[in-house]
Design a protein around this motif. Structure first.
Motif, short mmCIF file in Angstrom:
data_model
loop_
_atom_site.label_atom_id
_atom_site.label_comp_id
_atom_site.label_asym_id
_atom_site.label_seq_id
_atom_site.Cartn_x
_atom_site.Cartn_y
_atom_site.Cartn_z
N ALA A 86 17.60 2.35 6.57
CA ALA A 86 17.58 2.93 7.98
C ALA A 86 18.22 4.43 7.76
O ALA A 86 17.94 5.19 8.90
CB ALA A 86 18.10 2.05 8.92
N ALA A 87 19.30 4.63 6.87
CA ALA A 87 19.77 5.82 6.82
C ALA A 87 18.85 6.94 6.41
O ALA A 87 19.22 8.20 6.22
CB ALA A 87 21.02 5.74 5.94
N PHE A 88 17.66 6.65 5.81
CA PHE A 88 17.07 7.63 5.17
C PHE A 88 15.35 7.76 5.59
O PHE A 88 14.43 7.01 5.37
CB PHE A 88 16.50 7.01 3.58
N PRO A 89 15.22 8.31 6.89
CA PRO A 89 13.97 8.43 7.74
C PRO A 89 13.08 9.15 6.78
O PRO A 89 11.80 8.77 7.07
CB PRO A 89 14.59 9.44 8.97
N ASP A 90 13.21 9.81 5.80
CA ASP A 90 12.27 10.54 5.19
C ASP A 90 11.36 9.51 4.39
O ASP A 90 10.05 9.64 4.08
CB ASP A 90 12.73 11.41 3.93
N VAL A 91 11.99 8.10 4.04
CA VAL A 91 11.08 7.15 3.29
C VAL A 91 10.74 6.16 4.25
O VAL A 91 10.35 4.91 3.83
CB VAL A 91 11.87 6.69 1.82
N ALA A 92 11.03 6.19 5.68
CA ALA A 92 10.84 5.10 6.65
C ALA A 92 9.47 4.44 6.59
O ALA A 92 9.27 3.37 6.59
CB ALA A 92 11.27 5.61 7.94
N PRO A 93 8.32 5.28 6.34
CA PRO A 93 7.19 4.72 6.23
C PRO A 93 6.88 3.74 5.15
O PRO A 93 6.39 2.69 5.20
CB PRO A 93 6.29 5.82 6.20
N TRP A 94 7.55 4.13 3.91
CA TRP A 94 7.47 3.37 2.78
C TRP A 94 8.41 2.02 2.81
O TRP A 94 8.13 0.91 2.25
CB TRP A 94 7.78 4.17 1.73
N ALA A 95 9.33 2.35 3.53
CA ALA A 95 10.28 1.15 3.60
C ALA A 95 9.69 0.09 4.65
O ALA A 95 9.86 -1.11 4.24
CB ALA A 95 11.82 1.80 4.27
N ALA A 96 9.10 0.65 5.71
CA ALA A 96 8.37 -0.50 6.56
C ALA A 96 7.38 -1.17 5.70
O ALA A 96 7.17 -2.45 5.91
CB ALA A 96 8.03 0.43 7.72
N ARG A 97 6.74 -0.43 4.88
CA ARG A 97 5.64 -1.28 4.11
C ARG A 97 6.10 -2.45 3.15
O ARG A 97 5.56 -3.64 3.11
CB ARG A 97 4.69 -0.36 3.59
N PHE A 98 7.27 -1.81 2.74
CA PHE A 98 7.89 -2.96 1.49
C PHE A 98 8.59 -3.92 2.35
O PHE A 98 8.48 -4.94 1.97
CB PHE A 98 9.01 -2.00 1.01
N LEU A 99 9.44 -3.55 3.54
CA LEU A 99 10.01 -4.61 4.00
C LEU A 99 9.32 -5.65 4.95
O LEU A 99 9.53 -7.00 4.83
CB LEU A 99 11.31 -4.21 4.97
N LYS A 100 8.09 -5.21 5.20
CA LYS A 100 7.05 -6.40 5.66
C LYS A 100 6.68 -7.34 4.82
O LYS A 100 6.48 -8.55 4.96
CB LYS A 100 5.83 -5.61 6.13
N LYS A 101 6.53 -6.94 3.59
CA LYS A 101 6.29 -8.10 2.46
C LYS A 101 7.23 -8.40 1.60
O LYS A 101 6.96 -9.38 1.04
CB LYS A 101 5.04 -7.09 1.47
#
Length: 227
Positions: free
Chosen positions: A107-122
């Motif tokens: 959560a400290a890295f908003p620049d990669v938030a879209p990729w983090a969300a896709r990753f954490l979902k799966k």
């Protein structure tokens, strides 16, 4: 090193610190900038990705999955380079972090938030994870045992174990030889450390090693090429 979950403390409630190794998972200055400097630039990945957007296959391997930040940074770079193919990413991790702790750290890295969300979902905590343009495999357990048995070969290595002074097992010469043995011809490796025994271990394994400017407070880091 036994296969068990990471035990964490938190610095400023945002930087995870390994209780096993008394070492933070990423730079207290800027973990994403550190990843981009050490691992992406250290392996010349942006240039290599841009050279041929029709590159059919590229494999990144890593010692130390941690929060997954390195994977997210290279995945973002791969997609932003315009590649239509699939990036393979294999990481060896003895102490996998709980998904909730990963989410808090990332959560400290908003620049990669879209990729983090896709990753954490799966993400299920270990093993294979199909992320579409990136195929992730996190191999849990002692890399000294699992890496020699791996049948893959990486085009680029992220050597991201905890500090050699605190986690010497992940920097031993026989493990660095296993890294070389699982590197494609012309493949590269990069690490934040410039410790002399690490550089010598890479050289003895067959890499051509260069010491270059490090990130932040680290004066030097290491780049290596398997000629």
């Amino acid at each position: 090193m036994a296969d068990q979950q990471a035990r964490l403390s938190w610095r400023d409630d945002r930087i995870p610190v390994s209780d096993q190794f008394d070492d933070p998972y990423f730079s207290i200055q800027d973990g994403l900038a550190e990843t981009e400097h050490v691992f992406l630039a250290g392996n010349d990945l942006l240039q290599r990705f841009a050279t041929d957007v029709q590159l059919p296959d590229f494999h990144v391997a890593e010692l130390g999955f941690g929060t997954g930040l390195n994977m997210l940074a290279v995945w973002r770079a791969w997609e932003q380079s315009g590649h239509q193919g699939v990036l393979q990413f294999t990481s060896f991790e003895a102490f996998p972090m709980a998904p909730d702790d990963m989410a808090k750290a990332l959560a400290a890295f908003p620049d990669v938030a879209p990729w983090a969300a896709r990753f954490l979902k799966k993400w299920q905590g270990s093993g294979l994870c199909d992320l579409g343009s990136l195929q992730l495999n996190v191999v849990t357990g002692d890399a000294r045992l699992s890496l020699p048995e791996w049948t893959g070969a990486a085009n680029a290595w992220f050597l991201d174990g905890f500090s050699p002074a605190k986690n010497p097992e992940l920097w031993q010469e026989d493990l660095l030889q296993a890294v070389a043995d699982h590197t494609a011809p012309g493949g590269t490796a990069a690490t934040y450390t410039a410790a002399g025994f690490v550089r010598r271990g890479l050289e003895n394994a067959g890499f051509t090693v260069t010491r270059v400017a490090g990130f932040g407070r680290k004066r030097h880091m290491t780049k290596a090429v398997l000629e």
